[in-house]
Enzyme design. Structure first.
Site: not given
Length: 585
Positions: A235, A287
């Site tokens: 956002d 990751e």
């Protein structure tokens, strides 16, 4: 490759029938599901209410998720469902690592992820890192602590101007109207410092110059990634870092360009240090594997600046706000599409396309005006000029067909597949958007596009929930647009969306190319070829003649569903407010 260098060239296969093509974008072989995905935005409080309290919930989403898989989307994006006082419909977060009881529990979230995985749908969560709720534990600690303390440094506190400090630290304005600063009362009862809030006064901005803020949001990212989330829509991604010294700004509160105030100079948006934040976030997502994504809600202009957000080590996608706001102006659309593809191709990123979301009037209403419609960011009230619903739905179908043929990713907003218009009759006493309250009703706000969905026409509240009245009232006319009625109608808006999405996937349009077909690019029509698919939209008042020799795949006009081997002979006019897909092979 610059936009200015795109000159008409002689057509070549598979579109050899056209005298002139202007190539813009080549087909992409790059890997990444998001590069061509259709992502469906769910506004949880308005999707489906399973517990009967009048507000949608996570269990309701899980219950109806199969309908979205059948529709043919690739992923869903959930607007905020975190703990929140709900002053701004959940964009005021009080705990980023829990589900608000209004929507259910973490167990309900886990069940949603399980069902999405079963249906081969990915789930993206909204992340709100610019600001939190004033009820967040960190902000409450800041209020209780003295000036210049570690607790206050999590936010943007400043002394006021003037002899008594009774003037705001600068002239910045809130997106929701009024000053972007609020003065606090210190623990000793005296008037104290001011805190910054680019949005509502209940939404204090974090201080991203503080490394502790970075650490906290990295923890939040890992919390949801560990629970199986496929990524985050960030956002106001362009707002986290503010210019040193917080200088005054005479331009628009939203940072968009205006006379004398180009958007790139807005001191509260688009600061260079933002990109290091997102590089770090990208490394965290990687990751967890190559299929987790970041999408920026970065309202920056001009379009080439957007490429800075989606470089290979930053965001994967960014919303295309110029396209959202282009309306049906074919000249503007052509420029924006060309500029988007060229700019994002320069960094190897996909474009995204969108026509509606939870912050704008639904495009079935926006396109229902012959003249000027509602202002961007405002709704339509009962005293405003009302849109022509039939005209709006016809044009909305055409605009969506045109959009879904474009290469790149696409976002759909819940209910647009039903052709829902905005609700324009909500009384002021029932409005909940803080914009309405902060401007004393001068701006209607966004409630009209957030009204709960109709699922089954014969049930209470059109099947949204069988208990309390919905949190915003549904128009009576929406029962006729309910999903069950449209499922049974081959010519419905819903079934048009299903067929478009199926053909988009089958013909690999999201991974495709784009060249403008100059034969059909006029002051009232626009056309491009993507691979061997020809897409034409007519926004003029007169029918558009079509040449022979192509096979109709689908028209946006209601009740027109041609088979793959249909011939264009006898169907040589494209009606006003209609789009068509044809095959050139």
């Amino acid at each position: 490759m610059s936009v200015d260098s795109l000159l008409p060239v002689e057509a070549s296969a598979p579109a050899a029938a056209f005298a002139r093509l202007t190539p813009v974008h080549e087909a992409s072989a790059a890997h990444g599901w998001w590069r061509s995905a259709v992502i469906y935005q769910i506004y949880p409080r308005s999707f489906r209410d399973l517990n009967g309290d009048g507000i949608g919930d996570l269990a309701g989403i899980t219950h109806e998720l199969s309908h979205l898989a059948e529709l043919g989307v690739d992923a869903v994006w959930l607007s905020p469902f975190y703990r929140s006082p709900q002053r701004d419909a959940g964009y005021d977060v009080s705990d980023y690592c829990d589900v608000d009881p209004l929507f259910g529990s973490l167990a309900d979230f886990d069940a949603l992820i399980y069902e999405a995985n079963r249906l081969h749908l990915r789930v993206i969560a909204d992340l709100v890192p610019n600001h939190c709720s004033d009820q967040h534990a960190a902000f409450q600690a800041a209020l209780a602590a003295p000036a210049n303390s570690r607790e206050r440094d999590m936010f943007i506190f400043r002394d006021g101007q003037g002899p008594d400090g009774n003037e705001p630290p600068n002239n910045w304005q809130s997106h929701f109207g009024g000053p972007a600063w609020t003065r606090i009362t210190e623990p000793n009862g005296q008037p104290g410092q001011w805190y910054l809030h680019l949005f509502d006064s209940s939404q204090p901005d974090f201080n991203w110059d503080n490394r502790a803020v970075h650490a906290e949001f990295e923890r939040v990212l890992r919390f949801w990634l560990d629970r199986g989330i496929s990524g985050f829509r960030v956002d106001v991604a362009h707002a986290l870092v503010k210019a040193a010294g917080l200088p005054n700004w005479g331009g628009r509160a939203d940072g968009n360009s205006s006379d004398g105030y180009p958007g790139h100079e807005a001191p509260m948006f688009g600061q260079p240090a933002l990109h290091d934040i997102y590089r770090r976030w990208r490394s965290i997502l990687e990751e967890y594997g190559p299929d987790r994504i970041l999408c920026a809600e970065a309202n920056v202009d001009p379009l080439p600046r957007l490429a800075q957000w989606v470089r290979p080590d930053e965001m994967h996608q960014a919303f295309n706000f110029p396209y959202l706001h282009a309306g049906l102006d074919v000249n503007r659309l052509r420029h924006i599409i060309t500029d988007s593809l060229v700019s994002l191709d320069s960094v190897g990123a996909p474009s995204t396309w969108v026509l509606s979301n939870h912050d704008v009037v639904r495009h079935a209403s926006r396109f229902g005006y012959e003249g000027p419609g509602p202002r961007d960011g405002d709704g339509i009230g009962p005293d405003d000029v009302q849109p022509n619903e039939a005209l709006g739905r016809r044009r909305a179908a055409a605009a969506t067909m045109f959009m879904l043929g474009l290469p790149g990713g696409a976002y759909l907003y819940q209910g647009e597949e039903l052709g829902l218009p905005d609700s324009t009759s909500i009384p002021g006493s029932m409005r909940q958007d803080p914009t309405f309250a902060r401007t004393g009703g001068e701006r209607i706000g966004r409630d009209g596009c957030r009204v709960p969905l109709p699922w089954r026409s014969s049930e209470l509240h059109a099947g949204f929930g069988d208990g309390q009245d919905p949190w915003l009232p549904q128009p009576e006319s929406w029962a006729a647009l309910a999903r069950d009625k449209q499922q049974a109608d081959p010519a419905s808006h819903l079934n048009l969306y299903r067929e478009m999405l199926a053909q988009r996937a089958e013909r690999r349009l999201g991974q495709g190319s784009l060249a403008w077909v100059e034969d059909y690019c006029t002051e009232s029509s626009l056309a491009y070829v993507n691979g061997d698919t020809l897409v034409i939209m007519n926004v003029g008042n007169q029918p558009l003649p079509l040449s022979d020799g192509n096979v109709i795949l689908r028209s946006s006009a209601a009740g027109v569903a041609h088979s793959m081997d249909s011939d264009l002979q006898g169907t040589d006019l494209l009606s006003s407010g209609e789009s068509i897909w044809l095959t050139t092979s």
